[in-house]
Scaffold this active site. Structure first.
Site, mmCIF file in Angstrom:
data_model
loop_
_atom_site.group_PDB
_atom_site.id
_atom_site.type_symbol
_atom_site.label_atom_id
_atom_site.label_comp_id
_atom_site.label_asym_id
_atom_site.label_seq_id
_atom_site.Cartn_x
_atom_site.Cartn_y
_atom_site.Cartn_z
ATOM 1 N N GLN A 11 -1.411 59.504 51.840
ATOM 2 C CA GLN A 11 -0.104 60.000 52.275
ATOM 3 C C GLN A 11 0.935 59.933 51.160
ATOM 4 O OE1 GLN A 11 1.454 58.409 55.919
ATOM 5 N NE2 GLN A 11 3.370 59.500 55.721
ATOM 6 N N THR A 179 4.874 48.470 54.577
ATOM 7 C CA THR A 179 4.384 49.393 55.605
ATOM 8 C C THR A 179 3.107 48.872 56.245
ATOM 9 O OG1 THR A 179 3.240 50.619 53.890
ATOM 10 C CG2 THR A 179 5.380 51.443 54.567
ATOM 11 N N ASN A 206 8.598 50.766 45.474
ATOM 12 C CA ASN A 206 9.443 51.402 46.489
ATOM 13 C C ASN A 206 10.802 50.742 46.612
ATOM 14 O OD1 ASN A 206 8.245 53.635 47.459
ATOM 15 N ND2 ASN A 206 7.181 52.644 49.141
ATOM 16 N N ASN A 228 11.017 60.233 47.052
ATOM 17 C CA ASN A 228 10.057 61.084 46.357
ATOM 18 C C ASN A 228 10.726 62.038 45.388
ATOM 19 O OD1 ASN A 228 8.082 59.793 47.749
ATOM 20 N ND2 ASN A 228 7.773 61.401 49.261
ATOM 21 N N GLU A 254 -1.277 60.612 23.367
ATOM 22 C CA GLU A 254 -0.275 59.985 22.515
ATOM 23 C C GLU A 254 0.444 58.858 23.266
ATOM 24 O OE1 GLU A 254 3.212 61.969 19.980
ATOM 25 O OE2 GLU A 254 1.479 63.248 20.248
#
Length: 449
Positions: A11, A179, A206, A228, A254
């Site tokens: 998710q 969660t 988070n 997000n 790199e």
């Protein structure tokens, strides 16, 4: 071309994927159905964007990405969402039953059924590449699919594409906002399994992002969309040099060369500036010097830890927008003189700089202000070991009572894997500690024995 394939797992991975591809499309002038908009020819002065998009015969641009989840609901939102025409139906892969926050289900029982299909789809994408550079893998540490299935996938990718780099964007479970109760188990099991398969892992905590949304963007109750979109800006900055032309461009390999001194120490700390809301940006200058110095504020970090307690091993500054090398040199010189930045003594002040002329794009109606220039700092610091210590402590509290362990054993895991994974993370903490100790101290110790 140096193509990158993005794999979004679970998710968290899929929802971050939505935000990222929404932003990439805006940045490259690609519309929701994959065709070029009116501005596209101005933005893409060369075909660098084909590292992330492939072009079909009829002028459509398709993301080089796969979205995988062991249960359908989240990916179904993509199938029905604004960007449903962007993705090829085969790029969206779902199972029937989810991993139920259980690493063992994602890695052993349920994950086993989907892995071959996923690898087959990835193989189709890699066949369409002329010079595959590597994989970007988006997932969370805490979920069952994000932890279990990702680690299974990484193992298989190492088998099939041994030398290709694999970079992770991993969502670290927030210390406060949890969660799932078993997040520490899943996180430690997945870290242990993927440690040898991942070349570089950018962790995003988070809670740190929540705080940034609250503090810098004045969002009282941030939603996952807010989080997000902020994460997608960071991913965009890290990958901008692959997708646009610039003065100092940075390749995937790199990053590793400059940020990873030892194979296991591959967790750079990400900082991004400026994160300001439109109301504030209107009244602020946000010069190169300012955004550079705010990168060294713990408030701009994506993981809660205190770099002032740690030492830097490497530091990579990725600028984008209206930035010239002279300003950067002045800004970095100022940082070196006034900041309490401590580098490890075996690595003198190494700053690597990338400059990209494409200014940051913002999502219309989003929270971030449109700014002329931004910087993303990737630093490998020993302070990030604090994050592991927090997680290990939570793991220990539960594992001492063997709480919830039967769910994992019931899915075919052995209890020994828990202690093995925990020992590996203890070793990782020790590695970070050793890297931070000065080399001349060790020589003195040797003489005493």
């Amino acid at each position: 071309m140096r193509e990158c394939i993005s794999v979004h797992v679970g998710q968290a991975g899929v929802q971050i994927g939505n935000a990222c591809w929404e932003l990439f499309c805006l940045e490259h002038g690609i519309q929701a159905d994959g065709t070029f908009g009116t501005q596209a020819s101005k933005i893409n002065d060369d075909d660098s964007f084909t590292t992330f998009f492939s072009e079909t015969g009829n002028g459509k641009h398709v993301p080089r990405a796969v979205m995988v989840d062991l249960e359908p609901t989240v990916v179904d939102e993509v199938r029905a969402g604004t960007y449903r025409q962007l993705f090829h139906p085969e790029q969206l892969i779902t199972g029937k039953e989810d991993a139920a926050n259980n690493y063992a289900r994602g890695h052993y029982t349920v994950g086993k059924e989907s892995i071959d299909l996923v690898l087959d789809r990835i193989r189709k994408l890699t066949d369409a590449c002329s010079g595959l550079q590597g994989f970007l893998i988006f997932h969370s540490f805490g979920g069952g699919t994000g932890s279990g299935f990702t680690s299974l996938l990484m193992e298989r990718l190492s088998l099939d594409y041994g030398k290709k780099s694999k970079l992770e964007f991993a969502i670290y479970p927030a210390p406060q906002v949890s969660t799932a109760v078993v997040e520490p188990y899943n996180s430690i099991l997945t870290t242990h399994t993927t440690l040898e398969h991942s070349d570089c892992a950018f962790m995003v905590d988070n809670e740190a992002i929540y705080d940034i949304c609250r503090r810098n963007l004045d969002i009282e109750r941030p939603t996952y969309t807010n989080l997000n979109r902020l994460i997608s800006q960071i991913v965009s900055s890290i990958t901008a040099s692959l997708r646009f032309d610039g003065a100092l461009n940075v390749d995937l390999t790199e990053f590793q060369t400059n940020l990873v001194p030892y194979p296991r120490i591959h967790f750079p700390l990400v900082t991004y500036a400026p994160i300001v809301s439109a109301e504030k940006a209107y009244h602020e200058q946000l010069s190169v010097a300012e955004i550079t110095s705010s990168c060294f504020e713990p408030n701009s970090q994506m993981v809660k830890c205190d770099p002032r307690h740690g030492k830097y091993m490497a530091c990579c500054m990725l600028y984008r927008g209206d930035v010239v090398p002279k300003d950067v040199n002045v800004a970095i010189a100022a940082i070196k003189t006034k900041r309490t930045i401590q580098f490890v003594d075996w690595c003198p002040t190494g700053f690597k700089v990338g400059i990209n002329y494409q200014p940051p794009t913002v999502v219309p109606g989003g929270d971030l202000a449109k700014v002329q220039r931004a910087v993303c700092m990737l630093s490998n610091t020993t302070a990030i070991a604090e994050a592991w210590a927090r997680l290990d402590h939570k793991f220990d509290l539960m594992y001492a009572k063997r709480a919830f362990v039967h769910w994992y054993v019931g899915e075919g895991m052995e209890e020994g894997e828990f202690s093995e994974a925990r020992e590996d993370l203890a070793a990782l903490e020790k590695d970070y500690e050793e890297v931070g100790t000065d080399s001349f101290e060790e020589e003195n110790e040797g003489e005493e024995f």
